[in-house]
Design an enzyme around this catalytic site. Structure first.
Site, PDB file in Angstrom:
ATOM      1  N   ARG A 176       0.818  -1.234   0.000  1.00 16.04           N
ATOM      2  CA  ARG A 176       0.000   0.000   0.000  1.00 16.04           C
ATOM      3  C   ARG A 176       0.847   1.278   0.000  1.00 16.04           C
ATOM      4  NH1 ARG A 176      -2.272  -3.574  -0.904  1.00 16.04           N
ATOM      5  NH2 ARG A 176      -4.216  -4.433  -0.114  1.00 16.04           N
ATOM      6  N   CYS A 224     -11.187  -1.076   3.068  1.00 20.41           N
ATOM      7  CA  CYS A 224     -10.505  -1.288   4.351  1.00 20.41           C
ATOM      8  C   CYS A 224      -9.992   0.043   4.878  1.00 20.41           C
ATOM      9  CB  CYS A 224      -9.355  -2.278   4.186  1.00 20.41           C
ATOM     10  SG  CYS A 224      -9.939  -3.970   4.024  1.00 20.41           S
ATOM     11  N   GLU A 294      -5.345   3.277   6.351  1.00 20.71           N
ATOM     12  CA  GLU A 294      -5.048   3.061   4.929  1.00 20.71           C
ATOM     13  C   GLU A 294      -5.693   4.156   4.072  1.00 20.71           C
ATOM     14  OE1 GLU A 294      -5.496  -0.939   2.803  1.00 20.71           O
ATOM     15  OE2 GLU A 294      -6.896   0.287   1.667  1.00 20.71           O
TER      16      GLU A 294
END
Ligand code: EPU
Length: 298
Positions: A176, A224, A294
């Site tokens: 990520r 998420c 995130e």
């Protein structure tokens, strides 16, 4: 140069900036405030003008992709929000097993179309929303792989309007994250693999089904919320901490997947942030793990 021509030139260079543009409808959460300044340039020249405008005013620039991994706070957002949604940034062209894609291209369509054409590599992204630019910026992906695995090179523009090409190694893709820094993705070349259509399609459909069965896709969310910590899974930690269904205002932790916060009708960004911080604190208290966000919060 005569005055008339100077005026014409300065008008032509003036970026098309709109004031007070609501952002809620441009995000998957469907909530949050508005951008004081918003620009969807028609081409790179207009994008440069917009970047110069922001520099001259000394205001920050934020790039809005598909709004899939984003929470916009309530109220008025300063600076300039740029959207690369115009056709000049949404091109797709194939050359054998390579595809050149603009930053504004819809990731879900791209992964489906390539998979259904027997081009393998993007089926791991089945059902992941957003744009190619946003996906590259955060190396979007899931348990089956990430977009960075397919990137061959990327064309970027920096805040001064200078265009640079970077290969995949320079982008330092990791879980990520990428080395994009404050540059903006313009386009990318993805290197895929030609494989039997039936096989790629089946993998794509399996991945899509997995996502549908394990995530609250019908609700408004930003996917998420937290990154998975080293060696563990955020959703599992949240689940074990007994936080599923925890709510504040109209936002709650999904009962289906612990790492999703879903926003019911009438939810505000503050509701979501309260749930997010409560989850972070509770997991820290119970497990000693500090979850890292995130999603982007503007
Ligand atoms: N789990 C629980 N309780 C939950 C959720 C998950 O016990 O509430 C357990 C599952 O049973 C499973 C494990 O945790 O054993 C992993 O769960 P899952 O397969 O759903 O994967 P994840 O790590 O939670 C990642 C990505 C998702 C992506 C999926 C599938 C992150 C933070 N999340 O989820 O990405 O869709 O894999 O590929 O890396 C996103 O980034 O927005 C996102 C949704």
């Amino acid at each position: 140069m005569c005055g008339r021509w100077q005026t014409a030139l300065s008008i032509a260079c003036e970026p098309l900036i709109q004031s007070d543009v609501a952002l809620a409808g441009r995000t998957w959460f469907r909530l949050g405030g508005s951008a004081q300044n918003f620009c969807a340039p028609n081409d790179v020249a207009e994008l440069r003008n917009a970047l110069h405008w922001a520099r001259s005013k000394n205001v920050p620039v934020r790039v809005l992709g598909g709004g899939a991994n984003l929470l916009v706070r309530d109220g008025s957002l300063g600076g300039l929000v740029i959207s690369l949604s115009q056709p000049a940034f949404c091109g797709v062209s194939f050359d054998g097993d390579r595809v050149k894609v603009g930053a504004g291209v819809d990731l879900m369509h791209l992964s489906r179309d390539c998979s259904y054409d027997g081009l393998a590599g993007l089926e791991c992204l089945a059902g992941i929303p957003g744009t190619v630019g946003g996906a590259i910026a955060m190396n979007a992906g899931g348990r089956f792989g990430s977009i960075g695995d397919t990137v061959e090179r990327v064309r970027l523009i920096d805040r001064a309007g200078v265009i640079v090409d970077r290969d995949s190694r320079d982008m330092c893709f990791a879980y990520r994250q990428s080395a994009l820094e404050d540059r903006i993705v313009l386009e990318a070349v993805l290197k895929l693999r030609q494989e039997p259509v039936d096989e790629v399609k089946r993998r794509y459909q399996d991945n899509w089904r997995f996502k549908k069965d394990s995530q609250p896709l019908a609700a408004h969310s930003a996917g998420c919320i937290f990154k998975n910590p080293e060696g563990d899974v955020a959703g599992r930690l949240i689940d074990r901490a007994g936080l599923k269904g925890f709510s504040r205002g109209r936002a709650r932790v999904s009962e289906i997947h612990g790492n999703f916060i879903v926003a019911d009708e009438g939810a505000t960004a503050s509701d979501v942030l309260e749930v997010l911080e409560y989850v972070r604190e509770t997991v820290l208290k119970k497990t000693g793990v500090r979850l890292e966000t995130e999603i982007d919060v503007w």
